[in-house]
Write a protein that holds these residues in place. Structure first.
Motif, PDB file in Angstrom:
ATOM      1  N   THR A 164       0.835  -1.206   0.000  1.00 32.16           N
ATOM      2  CA  THR A 164       0.000   0.000   0.000  1.00 32.16           C
ATOM      3  C   THR A 164       0.865   1.250   0.000  1.00 32.16           C
ATOM      4  O   THR A 164       0.570   2.232  -0.687  1.00 32.16           O
ATOM      5  N   ASN A 207      -1.816  -3.512  -7.093  1.00 36.55           N
ATOM      6  CA  ASN A 207      -3.206  -3.437  -6.631  1.00 36.55           C
ATOM      7  C   ASN A 207      -3.842  -4.822  -6.570  1.00 36.55           C
ATOM      8  O   ASN A 207      -4.595  -5.140  -5.640  1.00 36.55           O
ATOM      9  N   ARG A 265      -2.468  -6.707  -3.488  1.00 37.80           N
ATOM     10  CA  ARG A 265      -3.110  -6.234  -2.250  1.00 37.80           C
ATOM     11  C   ARG A 265      -4.494  -6.856  -2.090  1.00 37.80           C
ATOM     12  O   ARG A 265      -4.847  -7.341  -1.013  1.00 37.80           O
ATOM     13  N   SER A 308      -6.849  -1.015   3.100  1.00 39.34           N
ATOM     14  CA  SER A 308      -7.033  -1.652   1.787  1.00 39.34           C
ATOM     15  C   SER A 308      -8.376  -2.354   1.629  1.00 39.34           C
ATOM     16  O   SER A 308      -8.558  -3.129   0.700  1.00 39.34           O
TER      17      SER A 308
END
Length: 388
Positions: free
Chosen positions: A154, A176, A179, A211
């Motif tokens: 992040t 992304n 995550r 997240s």
């Protein structure tokens, strides 16, 4: 945390980071903790692991304070860059296994990201794929490892989108995706509000804060809070390190709130004194207890020992070693969670071979460390040579 005696640098770093994040200001305590960290660094020198150094940087630089001079003068960020690169090189030689583990590797990336250190986004993308074997321990997804990776990724993602560092859109999309995948794995480990176990929940909460919208659901939030607070009241977080891991999450803070350029916060929610805690007359209980202890390698070596009531697993191992050094000798090293067993009978745990010493009580693997698990009368304790 305030009333404990801090003698070990890495534990002190964990505690200092937690106190600064939530805004507990106590100058004498901070001085004591900082001094302990610096003395430990001098004593260990280059033997500090990458993750230990990363944690020290996060603690000393959690907010704007005089410790930033030490970080700069001691070239801590540059030293962390070198240690992180050594981890990568070891992975290239030893089938993807770092010198330490992926929890520490994630701490490295987080500290380098927050303190403007050099790292390769492409290297991060290559190494932090969600299916990497290093996220798993004993066949199970390691929640605290995954959570720390989410925090690190992040930070990198934010640095890219803010223009602080450059990366192509393809790498950003992969980060992304990583995550999201690691968050889903973390959520799949939820049971009764906890993620993984009691001690991985604090870092899992941090990862979900930054997240996921999981805790925007009031029911989810209350479920986790209720279970964590129940465990607090039952003494699960009685060690300073355990308390340090859960406190930021309870206050809605994460390691991404570390900001070396921002003034140290002061929270009015805490009125801390350093007075000794009020003593409570304990209920009557035997002063000594007897437990069974065994070491399992290719065969099992067993004994029974008598220790003081309230002893931890480590006390039992020391008592067994006094009875028979040949069969029960062992060594430990210090970690942020306290001591962990590195060898028994001279057989050394090895990250490259993915071997370790597993702690069990009554046949069940322990989530607590050798220095924090309190043994009970009649327990069957075991140290087992294992592979992950």
């Amino acid at each position: 945390m305030v009333n404990s005696k801090y003698t070990r640098g890495i534990q002190a770093a964990n505690t200092l980071l937690s106190l600064r994040l939530v805004g507990i200001q106590n100058q004498s305590l901070e001085h004591q903790l900082t001094q302990g960290i610096q003395e430990d660094m001098k004593r260990k020198g280059s033997d500090l692991t990458s993750g230990q150094l990363a944690l020290i940087i996060l603690a000393l630089g959690a907010c704007k304070n005089t410790d930033e001079v030490f970080i700069s003068d001691a070239h801590l960020v540059r030293k962390l860059e070198e240690k992180f690169q050594a981890e990568i090189e070891n992975m290239e030689i030893h089938n993807g296994n770092p010198l330490t583990n992926y929890y520490q590797l994630s701490l490295d990336v987080l500290a380098l990201c927050l303190f403007s250190g050099d790292y390769s986004v492409t290297e991060i993308v290559d190494r932090f794929t969600p299916d990497n074997k290093n996220y798993y321990f004993g066949g199970h997804f390691s929640v605290d490892t995954g959570a720390m990776a989410v925090l690190a990724l992040t930070c990198v993602q934010r640095s890219i989108t803010s223009g602080k560092i450059e990366a192509d859109e393809k790498d950003l999309n992969k980060i992304n995706h990583y995550r999201e995948s690691l968050v889903n794995k973390t959520l799949s480990e939820e049971k009764d509000g906890l993620f993984g176990n009691t001690y991985s929940t604090g870092e899992a909460m941090q990862a979900l804060f930054v997240s996921s919208n999981y805790f925007e659901n009031e029911q989810n939030c209350q479920k986790t809070l209720h279970t964590v607070l129940r465990n607090v009241s039952q003494g699960a977080f009685r060690t300073p390190t355990a308390a340090a891991q859960i406190l930021p999450a309870l206050m809605g803070k994460t390691y991404l709130d570390v900001n070396k350029d921002s003034a140290c916060a002061h929270s009015p929610d805490f009125n801390i004194s350093s007075d000794d805690p009020v003593s409570v007359t304990p209920t009557a209980s035997p002063s000594k207890i007897t437990v069974n202890y065994s070491v399992q390698i290719n065969k099992t070596y067993s004994t029974s020992v008598t220790v003081k009531n309230g002893s931890v697993f480590l006390d039992v191992m020391e008592a067994a070693q006094k009875k028979n050094r040949t069969l029960f000798c062992f060594t430990t090293e210090e970690s942020s969670w306290g001591p962990y067993v590195t060898s028994v009978q001279g057989i050394q745990a090895n990250n490259n071979d993915r071997t370790y010493w597993e702690l069990l009580s009554n046949g069940k693997s322990l989530s607590q460390g050798v220095g924090s698990y309190v043994v009970k009368d009649g327990d069957n304790l075991e140290v087992r040579w294992a592979k992950y």
